[in-house]
Design a protein around this motif. Structure first.
Motif: not given
Length: 95
Positions: A38-41, A5-25, A74-76
């Motif tokens: 962004m697709v990977i995130g 569960r913690l690994v999945l949670l960490a992956a979820h936050f990494i995906g969030l950082a990839l998606l939102v961080g790339t969008f904002l940059s 929303v994620a889809l």
């Protein structure tokens, strides 16, 4: 199970950082957006979110199905939007 569960949670936050961080940059640039990241995130967000939902169900939790269903939609939509942007970017690069 807690480690998974913690690994999945960490992956979820990494995906969030990839998606939102790339969008904002990419907002600062007007051309050549980094759409593959962004697709990977978005894909990581969707898959890890489904995994977290499954873990909650498997561990006997009582998830809010409506909230998680809306978050899944929303994620889809984010994934579909990123894929459409990637396809359009590749069409423009080829032309």
């Amino acid at each position: 199970m807690e480690i998974l569960r913690l690994v999945l949670l960490a992956a979820h936050f990494i995906g969030l950082a990839l998606l939102v961080g790339t969008f904002l940059s990419n907002l600062r640039r007007n051309d050549n957006w980094n759409m593959p990241v962004m697709v990977i995130g978005a894909a990581i967000q969707l898959l890890s979110g489904i995994g977290l939902y499954g873990m909650t169900m498997a561990l006997g939790g009582d998830p809010n199905h409506m909230k998680l269903g809306i978050k899944g939609i929303v994620a889809l939509l984010a994934l579909v939007g990123a894929v459409i942007g990637l396809i359009q970017q590749r069409k423009l690069a080829a032309a």
